[in-house]
Design a protein around this motif. Structure first.
Motif, PDB file in Angstrom:
ATOM      1  N   THR A   7       2.524  -5.467   0.990  1.00 39.43           N
ATOM      2  CA  THR A   7       1.129  -5.354   0.570  1.00 39.43           C
ATOM      3  C   THR A   7       0.212  -6.133   1.514  1.00 39.43           C
ATOM      4  N   GLU A   8      -1.072  -5.861   1.356  1.00 38.41           N
ATOM      5  CA  GLU A   8      -2.076  -6.547   2.168  1.00 38.41           C
ATOM      6  C   GLU A   8      -2.042  -8.066   1.933  1.00 38.41           C
ATOM      7  N   ARG A  23      -7.211  -5.836   7.452  1.00 37.55           N
ATOM      8  CA  ARG A  23      -7.902  -4.543   7.411  1.00 37.55           C
ATOM      9  C   ARG A  23      -8.581  -4.241   8.738  1.00 37.55           C
ATOM     10  N   ARG A  33      -1.493   1.795   8.840  1.00 42.74           N
ATOM     11  CA  ARG A  33      -1.655   1.809   7.379  1.00 42.74           C
ATOM     12  C   ARG A  33      -0.685   2.836   6.810  1.00 42.74           C
ATOM     13  N   GLN A  35       0.292   4.769   3.160  1.00 41.29           N
ATOM     14  CA  GLN A  35      -0.201   5.048   1.811  1.00 41.29           C
ATOM     15  C   GLN A  35       0.952   5.120   0.829  1.00 41.29           C
ATOM     16  N   ARG A  37       0.702   6.141  -2.976  1.00 36.99           N
ATOM     17  CA  ARG A  37      -0.185   6.538  -4.076  1.00 36.99           C
ATOM     18  C   ARG A  37       0.328   6.082  -5.446  1.00 36.99           C
ATOM     19  N   ARG A  39       1.129   3.079  -6.154  1.00 36.81           N
ATOM     20  CA  ARG A  39       0.654   1.708  -6.394  1.00 36.81           C
ATOM     21  C   ARG A  39      -0.704   1.752  -7.087  1.00 36.81           C
ATOM     22  N   ARG A  40      -0.903   0.871  -8.043  1.00 44.05           N
ATOM     23  CA  ARG A  40      -2.145   0.867  -8.819  1.00 44.05           C
ATOM     24  C   ARG A  40      -3.334   0.382  -8.009  1.00 44.05           C
ATOM     25  N   ARG A  41      -3.120  -0.644  -7.222  1.00 41.17           N
ATOM     26  CA  ARG A  41      -4.246  -1.201  -6.469  1.00 41.17           C
ATOM     27  C   ARG A  41      -4.635  -0.229  -5.373  1.00 41.17           C
ATOM     28  N   ASN A  42      -4.910  -0.620  -4.190  1.00 36.97           N
ATOM     29  CA  ASN A  42      -5.400   0.300  -3.172  1.00 36.97           C
ATOM     30  C   ASN A  42      -4.315   1.187  -2.569  1.00 36.97           C
ATOM     31  N   VAL A  44      -2.328   0.701  -0.093  1.00 33.54           N
ATOM     32  CA  VAL A  44      -2.111   0.556   1.340  1.00 33.54           C
ATOM     33  C   VAL A  44      -1.035  -0.499   1.576  1.00 33.54           C
TER      34      VAL A  44
END
Length: 81
Positions: A7-8, A23, A33, A35, A37, A39-42, A44
């Protein structure tokens, strides 16, 4: 070797840099990056192999030196006009 995607927040900790820097590096083409999809948050994620490691104290894990800026990823050569 398979990608190890993180994660970020973890990428920011690993490099000793703020999430905004992670970012920005991605926007500049220094990181890829990915993806996710589900994951609940962003959604990325970043490849750990592309992230430089910060220097941290072995005992306390306190930040000593943030990681250097990674180089630009390989890009397709520009065609001459």
């Amino acid at each position: 070797m398979p990608e190890q995607l993180i994660t970020e927040d973890l990428a920011a900790y690993w490099t000793g840099r703020p999430a905004t820097t992670i970012r920005r590096w991605a926007a500049e083409g220094r990181l890829t990056r990915h993806q996710d999809r589900a994951r609940r948050r962003n959604g990325v994620l970043y490849d750990l192999a592309e992230l430089p490691e910060a220097k941290r104290d072995k005992d306390t894990r306190a930040l000593i030196t943030p990681a250097e800026t990674p180089p630009l990823l390989d890009q397709a050569p520009l065609l001459a006009a």
